[in-house]
Design a protein around this motif. Structure first.
Motif, PDB file in Angstrom:
ATOM      1  N   TYR A  83       0.868  -1.028   0.220  1.00 15.87           N
ATOM      2  CA  TYR A  83       0.021  -0.172   0.075  1.00 15.87           C
ATOM      3  C   TYR A  83       0.853   1.132  -0.067  1.00 15.87           C
ATOM      4  O   TYR A  83       1.892   1.259   0.671  1.00 15.87           O
ATOM      5  CB  TYR A  83      -1.084  -0.041   1.223  1.00 15.87           C
ATOM      6  N   ILE A  84       0.366   2.257  -0.710  1.00 10.89           N
ATOM      7  CA  ILE A  84       1.153   3.499  -0.906  1.00 10.89           C
ATOM      8  C   ILE A  84       0.372   4.485   0.070  1.00 10.89           C
ATOM      9  O   ILE A  84      -0.662   4.984  -0.211  1.00 10.89           O
ATOM     10  CB  ILE A  84       1.372   4.198  -2.171  1.00 10.89           C
ATOM     11  N   ARG A  85       1.135   4.945   1.156  1.00  9.88           N
ATOM     12  CA  ARG A  85       0.477   6.228   1.797  1.00  9.88           C
ATOM     13  C   ARG A  85       1.226   7.351   1.507  1.00  9.88           C
ATOM     14  O   ARG A  85       2.111   8.051   2.211  1.00  9.88           O
ATOM     15  CB  ARG A  85       0.924   5.905   3.514  1.00  9.88           C
ATOM     16  N   GLY A  86       0.846   7.870   0.252  1.00  7.23           N
ATOM     17  CA  GLY A  86       1.438   9.011  -0.212  1.00  7.23           C
ATOM     18  C   GLY A  86       0.643  10.166  -0.343  1.00  7.23           C
ATOM     19  O   GLY A  86      -0.734   9.976  -0.170  1.00  7.23           O
ATOM     20  N   SER A  87       0.854  11.419  -0.359  1.00  6.05           N
ATOM     21  CA  SER A  87       0.231  12.617  -0.587  1.00  6.05           C
ATOM     22  C   SER A  87       1.134  13.731  -1.075  1.00  6.05           C
ATOM     23  O   SER A  87       2.281  13.630  -1.253  1.00  6.05           O
ATOM     24  CB  SER A  87      -0.628  13.196   0.794  1.00  6.05           C
ATOM     25  N   ALA A  88       0.283  14.923  -1.705  1.00  8.59           N
ATOM     26  CA  ALA A  88       0.968  15.762  -2.477  1.00  8.59           C
ATOM     27  C   ALA A  88       2.020  16.427  -1.759  1.00  8.59           C
ATOM     28  O   ALA A  88       1.594  16.895  -0.602  1.00  8.59           O
ATOM     29  CB  ALA A  88       0.130  16.812  -3.130  1.00  8.59           C
ATOM     30  N   GLN A  89       3.138  16.495  -2.044  1.00  9.80           N
ATOM     31  CA  GLN A  89       4.247  17.253  -1.329  1.00  9.80           C
ATOM     32  C   GLN A  89       4.292  16.805   0.440  1.00  9.80           C
ATOM     33  O   GLN A  89       4.422  17.899   1.128  1.00  9.80           O
ATOM     34  CB  GLN A  89       4.137  18.802  -1.497  1.00  9.80           C
ATOM     35  N   GLN A  90       4.298  15.788   0.584  1.00 10.62           N
ATOM     36  CA  GLN A  90       4.565  15.396   1.693  1.00 10.62           C
ATOM     37  C   GLN A  90       5.642  15.570   2.509  1.00 10.62           C
ATOM     38  O   GLN A  90       6.482  14.944   2.017  1.00 10.62           O
ATOM     39  CB  GLN A  90       3.929  13.610   1.647  1.00 10.62           C
ATOM     40  N   TYR A  91       5.703  16.252   3.478  1.00 13.32           N
ATOM     41  CA  TYR A  91       6.952  16.404   4.248  1.00 13.32           C
ATOM     42  C   TYR A  91       7.411  15.310   4.791  1.00 13.32           C
ATOM     43  O   TYR A  91       6.638  14.521   5.436  1.00 13.32           O
ATOM     44  CB  TYR A  91       6.948  17.878   4.997  1.00 13.32           C
ATOM     45  N   THR A 102       0.614   4.247  10.703  1.00 12.65           N
ATOM     46  CA  THR A 102       0.337   2.995  10.113  1.00 12.65           C
ATOM     47  C   THR A 102       0.544   1.931  11.132  1.00 12.65           C
ATOM     48  O   THR A 102      -0.056   0.805  11.091  1.00 12.65           O
ATOM     49  CB  THR A 102       1.440   2.642   8.743  1.00 12.65           C
ATOM     50  N   LEU A 103       1.512   1.966  12.046  1.00 13.13           N
ATOM     51  CA  LEU A 103       2.022   1.055  13.082  1.00 13.13           C
ATOM     52  C   LEU A 103       1.101   0.703  14.084  1.00 13.13           C
ATOM     53  O   LEU A 103       1.161  -0.246  14.833  1.00 13.13           O
ATOM     54  CB  LEU A 103       3.432   1.284  13.612  1.00 13.13           C
ATOM     55  N   ARG A 104      -0.101   1.535  14.162  1.00 15.71           N
ATOM     56  CA  ARG A 104      -0.937   1.350  15.057  1.00 15.71           C
ATOM     57  C   ARG A 104      -2.043   0.185  14.716  1.00 15.71           C
ATOM     58  O   ARG A 104      -2.601  -0.256  15.492  1.00 15.71           O
ATOM     59  CB  ARG A 104      -1.822   2.697  15.059  1.00 15.71           C
ATOM     60  N   TYR A 105      -1.845  -0.126  13.084  1.00 16.11           N
ATOM     61  CA  TYR A 105      -2.791  -1.055  12.710  1.00 16.11           C
ATOM     62  C   TYR A 105      -1.955  -2.316  12.156  1.00 16.11           C
ATOM     63  O   TYR A 105      -2.424  -3.321  12.112  1.00 16.11           O
ATOM     64  CB  TYR A 105      -3.410  -0.411  11.427  1.00 16.11           C
ATOM     65  N   GLU A 106      -0.862  -2.261  11.741  1.00 16.52           N
ATOM     66  CA  GLU A 106       0.011  -3.221  11.340  1.00 16.52           C
ATOM     67  C   GLU A 106       1.593  -3.220  11.199  1.00 16.52           C
ATOM     68  O   GLU A 106       1.877  -1.732  11.542  1.00 16.52           O
ATOM     69  CB  GLU A 106      -0.528  -3.623   9.796  1.00 16.52           C
ATOM     70  N   THR A 107       2.386  -3.948  11.107  1.00 21.37           N
ATOM     71  CA  THR A 107       3.717  -3.713  10.976  1.00 21.37           C
ATOM     72  C   THR A 107       4.382  -4.532   9.896  1.00 21.37           C
ATOM     73  O   THR A 107       4.347  -5.712   9.747  1.00 21.37           O
ATOM     74  CB  THR A 107       4.492  -4.612  12.263  1.00 21.37           C
ATOM     75  N   PRO A 108       4.349  -3.588   8.804  1.00 21.05           N
ATOM     76  CA  PRO A 108       4.887  -4.448   7.517  1.00 21.05           C
ATOM     77  C   PRO A 108       6.576  -4.851   7.803  1.00 21.05           C
ATOM     78  O   PRO A 108       7.168  -4.420   8.759  1.00 21.05           O
ATOM     79  CB  PRO A 108       4.847  -3.035   6.252  1.00 21.05           C
ATOM     80  N   GLU A 109       6.921  -5.670   6.752  1.00 17.92           N
ATOM     81  CA  GLU A 109       8.342  -6.046   6.554  1.00 17.92           C
ATOM     82  C   GLU A 109       9.089  -5.195   6.016  1.00 17.92           C
ATOM     83  O   GLU A 109      10.230  -5.126   6.409  1.00 17.92           O
ATOM     84  CB  GLU A 109       8.389  -7.510   5.901  1.00 17.92           C
ATOM     85  N   VAL A 110       8.690  -4.212   5.142  1.00 18.65           N
ATOM     86  CA  VAL A 110       9.602  -3.210   4.553  1.00 18.65           C
ATOM     87  C   VAL A 110       8.729  -2.047   4.405  1.00 18.65           C
ATOM     88  O   VAL A 110       7.575  -2.014   4.117  1.00 18.65           O
ATOM     89  CB  VAL A 110       9.681  -3.945   3.036  1.00 18.65           C
ATOM     90  N   VAL A 111       9.472  -0.999   4.628  1.00 16.42           N
ATOM     91  CA  VAL A 111       8.935   0.359   4.357  1.00 16.42           C
ATOM     92  C   VAL A 111       9.821   0.978   3.400  1.00 16.42           C
ATOM     93  O   VAL A 111      10.813   1.024   3.486  1.00 16.42           O
ATOM     94  CB  VAL A 111       8.908   1.234   5.695  1.00 16.42           C
ATOM     95  N   VAL A 112       9.159   1.652   2.318  1.00 15.26           N
ATOM     96  CA  VAL A 112       9.945   2.322   1.172  1.00 15.26           C
ATOM     97  C   VAL A 112       9.569   3.936   1.336  1.00 15.26           C
ATOM     98  O   VAL A 112       8.455   4.135   1.144  1.00 15.26           O
ATOM     99  CB  VAL A 112       9.707   1.807  -0.032  1.00 15.26           C
TER     100      VAL A 112
END
Length: 349
Positions: A83-91, A102-112
């Motif tokens: 899943y992509i947690r992206g947004s315009a000009q995300q600081y 995100t970690l309140r809900y799940e722990t992915p193996e990889v974060v990009v």
């Protein structure tokens, strides 16, 4: 008799207060931007909360992730649930708090994480703040994200009660504001924003000379926090620079990121230097002259990254999981439907 009168008065006051609150709530729902027809990027952050939270890979960052990578391809060809947690000009501080969220809900193996936002040490525009922050569900993490992002002229109460910010938006209302008052339509594919049209990269401007090429202390602070949080949670953090030709990526910036990644043992992929491996063709794979990839470019990048995630990091192929496969069957149907719709719109097929 007096008791009855007092009770009736109390009921009337309570009822009046409820009516006022309900009216304000409805007005707020009407006036807050819906981001379904124009500037759809403002809807991306909120869409995550409708998803089942079982992703192996989470992308965070600005338009260089949500326009350049396709979770559908990662699933279809590698069985990677992402899943992509992206947004315009995300600081970068917003990226960090979105990771915390995100970690309140799940722990992915990889974060990009895409590192273009290192160039900003403070928020540039309120509009970009709102497109990221308003979609977050309320929690202590959202409060911290707002406080870290607000410009001097912004008010925290305007985020708590958006009607204070949008009370004068009457002249901008459209049919969509009524139609999507309570539930909006999906505008992304697991956070990916699809564009199939083509505009070749030509006459891309060189970067202007800067007085100082150093990234700011605030930016480095939040990259450190992101790195530490991923290490604490056992998450592989991958830093990337998307192959966007503009905004210009300076060699001095590249050197700082390379040094940071090497010092902390992080993987860093600069896709500007991997064109031969990814097959990106700037005459066919961008829709806006090299700023972002179109569908063709995003699918090429996703195949390259998916192969690396599978072969080098062992991210599992989950296509054999019946429930997840059924979810993705629906997602892929919507993905293909929009692809065909856009091809027809742009007269491409």
């Amino acid at each position: 008799m007096k008791k009855n009168t007092k009770a009736q008065k109390c009921i009337k006051i309570t009822a009046s207060a409820c009516i006022v609150l309900a009216t304000l709530f409805l007005l707020q729902r009407l006036l807050v931007p819906k981001y379904v027809d124009d500037v759809v990027e403002g809807a991306f952050i909120a869409e995550y909360y409708e998803e089942e939270k079982d992703h192996n890979v989470i992308f965070i960052g600005d338009c260089e992730v949500y326009e350049n990578f396709s979770p559908a391809v990662l699933w279809q060809e590698y069985g990677i649930n992402s899943y992509i947690r992206g947004s315009a000009q995300q600081y970068i501080w917003q990226s960090y708090y979105l990771l915390e969220d995100t970690l309140r809900y799940e722990t992915p193996e990889v974060v990009v994480f895409n590192i273009l936002s290192l160039q900003y040490d403070q928020s540039q525009k309120e509009a970009y703040n709102r497109m990221t922050l308003e979609g977050m569900e309320w929690s202590p993490v959202k409060v911290k994200a707002i406080l870290a992002s607000m410009k001097e002229e912004e008010s925290f109460l305007d985020y708590v009660f958006p009607i204070l910010r949008y009370h004068s938006r009457w002249s901008e209302l459209t049919r969509a504001d009524v139609q999507y008052m309570f539930r909006t339509k999906p505008v992304s594919h697991n956070g990916y924003y699809m564009r199939v049209d083509v505009k070749a990269a030509e006459n891309v401007p060189e970067g202007r000379i800067l007085g100082d090429y150093s990234f700011g202390e605030n930016a480095w602070k939040y990259l450190d926090k992101m790195t530490a949080l991923c290490e604490e949670k056992g998450i592989e953090l991958i830093l990337i620079k998307a192959p966007s030709l503009y905004p210009y990526w300076y060699p001095e910036w590249e050197a700082q990121v390379e040094e940071y990644a090497a010092a902390r043992g992080l993987r860093y992929l600069n896709f500007l230097e991997l064109g031969e491996d990814t097959g990106i063709d700037y005459s066919t794979d961008t829709y806006d002259g090299g700023l972002h990839m179109n569908l063709s470019g995003a699918e090429k990048l996703s195949r390259y990254l998916g192969r690396m995630l599978t072969e080098e990091l062992g991210v599992p192929d989950r296509r054999g999981e019946a429930h997840l496969a059924a979810l993705w069957e629906e997602k892929l149907a919507a993905y293909e439907a929009e692809k065909e719709e856009q091809y027809r719109y742009y007269g491409m097929k």
